[in-house]
Design an enzyme around this catalytic site. Structure first.
Site, PDB file in Angstrom:
ATOM      1  N   LYS A  93       9.197  12.422 -10.888  1.00 31.25           N
ATOM      2  CA  LYS A  93       9.748  11.292 -10.775  1.00 31.25           C
ATOM      3  C   LYS A  93      11.132  11.236 -11.556  1.00 31.25           C
ATOM      4  CE  LYS A  93       6.664   7.542  -9.323  1.00 31.25           C
ATOM      5  NZ  LYS A  93       6.294   6.177  -9.562  1.00 31.25           N
ATOM      6  N   LYS A 111       4.299  11.975   0.078  1.00 29.79           N
ATOM      7  CA  LYS A 111       3.174  10.593  -0.024  1.00 29.79           C
ATOM      8  C   LYS A 111       3.916   9.589   0.629  1.00 29.79           C
ATOM      9  CE  LYS A 111       3.431   8.062  -4.350  1.00 29.79           C
ATOM     10  NZ  LYS A 111       2.574   7.322  -5.200  1.00 29.79           N
ATOM     11  N   LYS A 114       6.868   3.429  -1.381  1.00 32.35           N
ATOM     12  CA  LYS A 114       7.815   2.031  -1.503  1.00 32.35           C
ATOM     13  C   LYS A 114       9.180   2.491  -1.584  1.00 32.35           C
ATOM     14  CE  LYS A 114       4.755  -0.686  -4.389  1.00 32.35           C
ATOM     15  NZ  LYS A 114       4.600   0.155  -5.514  1.00 32.35           N
TER      16      LYS A 114
HETATM   17  N1  AQP Z   1       0.791   7.221  -0.456  1.00 34.33           N
HETATM   18  C1  AQP Z   1      -0.279   6.731  -1.079  1.00 34.33           C
HETATM   19  N2  AQP Z   1      -1.558   6.773  -0.516  1.00 34.33           N
HETATM   20  C2  AQP Z   1      -2.683   6.512  -1.525  1.00 34.33           C
HETATM   21  N3  AQP Z   1      -2.321   5.594  -2.335  1.00 34.33           N
HETATM   22  C3  AQP Z   1      -1.362   5.332  -2.940  1.00 34.33           C
HETATM   23  N4  AQP Z   1      -0.754   4.843  -3.895  1.00 34.33           N
HETATM   24  C4  AQP Z   1       0.588   4.560  -3.785  1.00 34.33           C
HETATM   25  N5  AQP Z   1       0.867   5.243  -2.707  1.00 34.33           N
HETATM   26  C5  AQP Z   1      -0.051   5.891  -2.152  1.00 34.33           C
HETATM   27  C6  AQP Z   1      -1.648   3.823  -4.988  1.00 34.33           C
HETATM   28  O1  AQP Z   1      -1.349   2.471  -4.884  1.00 34.33           O
HETATM   29  C7  AQP Z   1      -1.549   2.018  -6.100  1.00 34.33           C
HETATM   30  C8  AQP Z   1      -0.483   1.284  -6.778  1.00 34.33           C
HETATM   31  O2  AQP Z   1       0.789   2.275  -6.690  1.00 34.33           O
HETATM   32  P1  AQP Z   1       1.985   1.766  -7.572  1.00 34.33           P
HETATM   33  O3  AQP Z   1       2.765   0.923  -6.568  1.00 34.33           O
HETATM   34  O4  AQP Z   1       1.925   1.427  -8.870  1.00 34.33           O
HETATM   35  O5  AQP Z   1       2.928   2.993  -7.576  1.00 34.33           O
HETATM   36  P2  AQP Z   1       3.184   4.421  -6.760  1.00 34.33           P
HETATM   37  O6  AQP Z   1       1.930   5.382  -6.864  1.00 34.33           O
HETATM   38  O7  AQP Z   1       4.301   5.030  -7.390  1.00 34.33           O
HETATM   39  O8  AQP Z   1       3.444   3.708  -5.578  1.00 34.33           O
HETATM   40  P3  AQP Z   1       4.622   4.130  -4.601  1.00 34.33           P
HETATM   41  O9  AQP Z   1       4.433   3.299  -3.167  1.00 34.33           O
HETATM   42  O10 AQP Z   1       5.022   5.266  -4.302  1.00 34.33           O
HETATM   43  O11 AQP Z   1       5.890   3.461  -5.358  1.00 34.33           O
HETATM   44  P4  AQP Z   1       7.105   3.747  -5.745  1.00 34.33           P
HETATM   45  O12 AQP Z   1       7.835   4.397  -4.580  1.00 34.33           O
HETATM   46  O13 AQP Z   1       7.975   2.514  -6.459  1.00 34.33           O
HETATM   47  O14 AQP Z   1       7.037   4.918  -6.768  1.00 34.33           O
HETATM   48  C9  AQP Z   1      -1.628   3.266  -7.187  1.00 34.33           C
HETATM   49  O15 AQP Z   1      -3.189   3.332  -7.330  1.00 34.33           O
HETATM   50  C10 AQP Z   1      -1.613   4.599  -6.236  1.00 34.33           C
HETATM   51  O16 AQP Z   1      -2.256   5.510  -6.372  1.00 34.33           O
END
Ligand code: AQP
Length: 332
Positions: free
Chosen positions: A112, A196, A199
């Site tokens: 990150k 992956k 968001k």
């Molecule tokens: N692509 C994914 N596949 C499976 N699981 C996922 N999760 C996120 N993306 C995927 C799971 O969703 C939960 C919440 O995630 P989060 O929003 O707390 O953080 P993150 O993993 O950083 O999600 P994003 O969408 O990638 O957000 P940004 O872009 O802000 O960093 C977690 O259980 C995660 O494993």
């Protein structure tokens, strides 16, 4: 010890199919098995700058997505992390227990923070300590984790163990167990099968948002990257085809079928045909949730009342545990 699960989702934007399949869909089963705390983790979100107005809106929208997907606010605790100050207090205490060497090993920080680590926030670096505080504040016994969070959960266990040992408080903090509810793999970006679904990806075409319309879902799946070959008969033949693998995986997850069974059913078919089938199964499941999210967002007072009720319930447990922590470390 009573089973208690803790999990959080960051209010960093529109929730997508990855969040749904990787997290929320699993929470639906989990709430039937044990007491659960589902947290909108806004303290984690600000480790990367968030526009204040967007953060407010996204926090409500994450709450709406929890409810629209079927999480029960009566049975579980649903609240916003920043509304219970115990998270920040315990995070500081645990930051004094956690070791720099442990944090240096965290691979998510490296991912990150990107190339210029010096410019990342200190919060992003100590994010795993806050995650340990989230879990231990409630003495949660189980944490549903995807592969990306496994390392952080192991760190939470190390911190709990060191706290118990340093303060001669055997078994004060339970060692939280990872809960792998279903062997789901990560949902990958629709534009790049090696990244992956996220968001924060600049391209909206990389993800299916829970709020996407039928037409948007059709368009995004139609444009999703694939290759010229048809669907193969075996998993082995997908090794160098990450985008094809991802779409088949999403279809299997959405229909609750085994990956191999989808290959049996679809092998030899062109992606133009498969994509139509895939769009339909996504639309069937996601559009009703998206509609509910939009309806709930029209009633902010209701969403705020859910968060307030959750905060009150969470705060009772947090304060009780913090009181003991303060005594143990000699603050009172
Ligand atoms: N692509 C994914 N596949 C499976 N699981 C996922 N999760 C996120 N993306 C995927 C799971 O969703 C939960 C919440 O995630 P989060 O929003 O707390 O953080 P993150 O993993 O950083 O999600 P994003 O969408 O990638 O957000 P940004 O872009 O802000 O960093 C977690 O259980 C995660 O494993």
């Amino acid at each position: 010890m009573k089973k208690l699960a803790f999990s959080g989702v960051q209010p960093t934007g529109n929730l997508h199919l990855g969040n749904y399949l990787g997290a929320i869909n699993n929470f639906l089963n989990l709430q039937k098995q044990m007491e659960c705390i589902f947290c909108v983790v806004d303290l984690h979100a600000i480790t990367i700058f968030q526009d204040p107005e967007s953060l407010k809106k996204n926090s409500l929208e994450t709450t709406a997505s929890f409810l629209a997907s079927g999480l029960d606010s009566e049975k579980n605790i649903i609240f916003k992390q920043s509304s219970v100050s115990g998270h920040s207090e315990l995070a500081w205490i645990l930051s004094c227990v956690s070791r720099i060497g442990w944090l240096n090993r965290m691979t998510q920080f490296k991912d990150k923070a990107g190339k210029d680590k010096e410019k990342a926030s200190v919060g992003l670096y100590i994010y795993p300590n806050l995650m340990a505080a989230d879990i231990l504040l409630y003495k949660a016994t189980h944490v549903p984790v995807g592969s990306d969070q496994k390392q952080h959960l192991e760190l939470s266990r190390d911190i709990a163990q060191k706290f118990n040992k340093d303060f001669n408080s055997k078994n004060f903090f339970p060692l939280p167990e990872p809960l792998i509810l279903k062997n789901i793999s990560r949902v990958m970006s629709l534009r790049d099968g090696n990244k992956k679904m996220s968001k924060s990806d600049e391209s909206d075409y990389s993800r299916i948002n829970l709020k996407d319309s039928k037409d948007e879902i059709f368009k995004k799946i139609k444009k999703a990257k694939t290759d010229t070959k048809p669907i193969p008969a075996s998993k082995k033949e997908l090794i160098n085809r990450p985008e094809a693998n991802n779409l088949i995986n999403i279809y299997a997850e959405m229909t609750d079928k085994k990956f191999e069974n989808v290959l049996d059913e679809m092998s030899g078919k062109e992606f133009s045909f498969f994509k139509k089938e895939l769009s339909e199964v996504i639309i069937d499941k996601i559009c009703p949730i998206g509609k509910k999210v939009k309806d709930l967002m029209g009633d902010k007072t209701y969403l705020e009342s859910i968060l307030k009720k959750g905060k009150e319930k969470a705060n009772i447990i947090a304060e009780e545990n913090l009181k003991k922590v303060r005594e143990i470390i000699g603050f009172v």
